[in-house]
Motif scaffolding. Structure first.
Motif, PDB file in Angstrom:
ATOM      1  N   GLY A  13       0.802  -1.231   0.000  1.00 30.31           N
ATOM      2  CA  GLY A  13       0.000   0.000   0.000  1.00 30.31           C
ATOM      3  C   GLY A  13       0.828   1.270   0.000  1.00 30.31           C
ATOM      4  N   THR A  14       2.127   1.174   0.333  1.00 29.54           N
ATOM      5  CA  THR A  14       2.977   2.370   0.299  1.00 29.54           C
ATOM      6  C   THR A  14       3.760   2.451  -1.015  1.00 29.54           C
ATOM      7  OG1 THR A  14       4.786   1.135   1.312  1.00 29.54           O
ATOM      8  CG2 THR A  14       3.324   2.329   2.814  1.00 29.54           C
ATOM      9  N   GLY A  15       3.561   1.476  -1.889  1.00 29.15           N
ATOM     10  CA  GLY A  15       4.376   1.382  -3.105  1.00 29.15           C
ATOM     11  C   GLY A  15       3.914   2.311  -4.210  1.00 29.15           C
ATOM     12  N   ASP A  16       4.680   2.302  -5.262  1.00 28.47           N
ATOM     13  CA  ASP A  16       4.458   3.188  -6.399  1.00 28.47           C
ATOM     14  C   ASP A  16       3.105   2.919  -7.066  1.00 28.47           C
ATOM     15  OD1 ASP A  16       5.656   4.997  -8.525  1.00 28.47           O
ATOM     16  OD2 ASP A  16       5.218   3.199  -9.710  1.00 28.47           O
ATOM     17  N   LEU A  17       2.810   1.667  -7.331  1.00 27.10           N
ATOM     18  CA  LEU A  17       1.570   1.326  -8.030  1.00 27.10           C
ATOM     19  C   LEU A  17       0.346   1.736  -7.212  1.00 27.10           C
ATOM     20  CD1 LEU A  17       0.324  -0.131 -10.517  1.00 27.10           C
ATOM     21  CD2 LEU A  17       0.253  -2.190  -9.109  1.00 27.10           C
ATOM     22  N   VAL A  88       2.842  -4.885   8.113  1.00 26.53           N
ATOM     23  CA  VAL A  88       3.120  -6.327   8.079  1.00 26.53           C
ATOM     24  C   VAL A  88       4.269  -6.594   7.112  1.00 26.53           C
ATOM     25  CG1 VAL A  88       0.817  -7.253   8.614  1.00 26.53           C
ATOM     26  CG2 VAL A  88       1.417  -6.728   6.238  1.00 26.53           C
ATOM     27  N   ASP A  89       4.981  -7.631   7.417  1.00 26.94           N
ATOM     28  CA  ASP A  89       6.023  -8.091   6.508  1.00 26.94           C
ATOM     29  C   ASP A  89       5.649  -9.525   6.146  1.00 26.94           C
ATOM     30  OD1 ASP A  89       8.350  -9.254   5.419  1.00 26.94           O
ATOM     31  OD2 ASP A  89       9.597  -7.745   6.420  1.00 26.94           O
ATOM     32  N   ALA A  90       5.622  -9.805   4.854  1.00 24.90           N
ATOM     33  CA  ALA A  90       5.217 -11.137   4.412  1.00 24.90           C
ATOM     34  C   ALA A  90       6.116 -12.214   4.998  1.00 24.90           C
ATOM     35  CB  ALA A  90       5.245 -11.201   2.887  1.00 24.90           C
ATOM     36  N   THR A  91       7.339 -11.829   5.344  1.00 21.46           N
ATOM     37  CA  THR A  91       8.305 -12.849   5.749  1.00 21.46           C
ATOM     38  C   THR A  91       8.422 -13.006   7.269  1.00 21.46           C
ATOM     39  OG1 THR A  91      10.067 -11.209   5.634  1.00 21.46           O
ATOM     40  CG2 THR A  91       9.689 -12.517   3.658  1.00 21.46           C
TER      41      THR A  91
END
Ligand code: NAD
Length: 478
Positions: A13-17, A88-91
């Motif tokens: 959600g914080t990304g470019d797209l 959250v981090d997926a990992t």
């Protein structure tokens, strides 16, 4: 028409797209009254932010990328109130119980995977493990869907561990474009075209997606991909399918996707001399592809032209010329159906070749026009000229066209409605890779060197020759 109440979680959600496309698009749907007031959009990404900080980020995204009509809009605060954020981090485990606690029963749950595909498996696993996704949940995945057949299969298998095919929405935003859907309306909603839509009347078809931009900041990613993987395997092949498919029995996901799949499977293998690869060169004002990609020995193509053929009754012998590239003369995307010459001209002295061309423009100036031959007005006798019957949407439909949703927002609403018609099915994606893989492997085996072309041109000269040698020519990129 408003959709059902939903919780949409945007991973990345914080990304470019998300900032550039997804959230401005959702705001436009909010303004159109399509987003129920108790629906929520939950940003989920690695950054340690609170909801207000994410709302600020979204506001900036809308102001910068949403166009002048959205900038500083009075309703923005109301939209932002429907937003929430979880880190959250997926990992890693942290954060996931919090996301689980946010989910509400009895609303549509959708999860947009706007992250690198390497994380899809981990996200699917966490959603399952924390019981965040349920039987009715949908996931939206972005391109690139694999980089070859093997990796696409692996990705499909990973997603299938936790989601049924009818829960997976593989997005190709070209399918969300107004004109692309209009192509189907024109083809299947009029009696005029379908009888001519075959090798008896169609000389050839051209699909062009031309960009003026270079690789710019994305050079690292693009250099491992190239135009074939980045554009042809998905966008151009999807357009090819829609133009070439048999009429589906209904405009419904299963029927449409079955027909598209048949087209891909009927594509003939392409011999090397039916392909031209190009790479843009430096000129006095702009750097070369290799400079921009930071790889002085790169053989990656920033342009490709292909002469494809479909081995079935309808299209046997009709070439489909596909072309896409960066740093070309204009931003111009179009599908052109070029009909055959008249069998005989009754007009004495008229030596020129008049051809009907149905042109479907994706950008700029979305619309459809049909070139027809008419008499030149005036006293000059029976002199013939070609003119378009123009169906530019902005002209024909005025305000309504201006308010048409853009591709991303339309597709997201389709996800909430549970309509998969404009999304790619797993077997389609795999079939598309099965066609492109041998082409790419051929280049790798031969160490194929792309032809250089000037920035701002129409691509390498060899691409022009691909049509010239068959007595045809590309439509202008303008
Ligand atoms: P980006 O690098 O700008 O953003 C990546 C996002 O992923 C960030 O929000 C980041 O916090 C999040 N993220 C990274 N690692 C994570 C992890 N371990 N756990 C949880 N979240 C994590 O990328 P982008 O440009 O927004 O692209 C996202 C996806 O969409 C990519 O797969 C990309 O190929 C695809 N895509 C992007 C565009 C575009 O225009 N940007 C167009 C088409 C497809």
């Amino acid at each position: 028409i408003p959709v059902d109440v939903f919780d949409l979680v945007i991973f990345g959600g914080t990304g470019d797209l998300a900032r550039r496309k997804i959230l401005p698009g959702l705001f436009r749907r909010f303004l159109a009254g399509q987003m129920p007031p108790d629906s929520r959009i939950i940003g989920a990404a690695r950054a340690d932010l609170d909801a207000d900080a994410w709302r600020d980020m979204v506001r900036e995204g809308i102001d910068s990328f949403g166009g002048p009509e959205l900038r500083g809009h009075d309703s923005l605060p109301a939209f932002l109130r429907q937003l929430d954020y979880v880190s959250v981090d997926a990992t890693v485990e942290e954060g996931w119980p919090k996301l689980a606690a946010l989910m509400r029963p009895d609303v549509v749950r959708a999860f947009y995977f706007s992250v690198a595909p390497g994380l899809f498996g981990a996200l699917a696993e966490r959603l399952h493990q924390h019981a965040i996704a349920d039987q009715g949940s949908r996931i939206v995945v972005e391109k690139p869907f694999g980089r070859d057949l093997d990796s696409a299969r692996a990705l499909n298998r990973t997603l299938a561990e936790h989601f049924r095919e009818d829960q997976i929405y593989r997005i190709d935003h070209y399918l969300g474009k107004e004109t692309v859907q209009n192509l189907m309306a024109v083809r299947f909603g009029n009696i005029l075209f379908e009888p001519l839509w075959n090798n008896h009347y169609v000389d050839h078809i051209q699909i062009t997606v031309a960009e003026t931009v270079g690789v710019e900041g994305r050079g690292g990613y693009y250099d491992k991909s190239g135009a074939m993987r980045d554009m042809v395997q998905n966008h151009l092949m999807q357009l090819l399918c829609l133009i070439a498919m048999e009429p589906p029995a209904q405009f419904e996901a299963g029927a449409v996707r079955d027909e598209k799949l048949k087209v891909i499977r009927a594509l003939k293998p392409v011999p090397a001399h039916h392909i031209v690869r190009g790479q843009y060169d430096a000129n006095h004002e702009a750097p070369s592809y290799r400079d921009e990609a930071g790889n002085p020995r790169s053989f990656t193509e920033s342009f490709i032209a292909i002469r494809a053929e479909i081995a079935n009754w309808r299209w046997s012998g009709v070439p489909f010329y596909l072309r896409t590239g960066k740093k070309l003369r204009a931003r111009h995307s179009e599908i052109a159906v070029v009909f055959k010459d008249l069998p005989h001209s009754i007009f004495e002295g008229d030596e020129r070749r008049h051809r009907n061309i149905l042109s479907i423009r994706l950008q700029p100036n979305e619309g459809i026009d049909l070139t027809v031959t008419i008499k030149e007005p005036g006293p000059g006798g029976m002199r013939l000229i070609d003119r378009p019957l123009d169906m530019t949407f902005a002209k024909a439909l005025g305000e309504e066209a201006a308010e048409a949703p853009d591709a991303y927002e339309r597709l997201i609403m389709d996800v909430i409605r549970g309509n998969q018609t404009l999304f790619m099915r797993g077997d389609e994606v795999e079939a598309a890779w099965a066609w492109t893989d041998p082409i790419i492997e051929g280049w790798e085996k031969r160490n194929d060197v792309p032809k250089l072309y000037d920035s701002g041109s129409s691509g390498p000269d060899d691409a022009l020759m691909l049509l010239h040698r068959e007595g045809r020519r590309w439509r202008d990129i303008r």
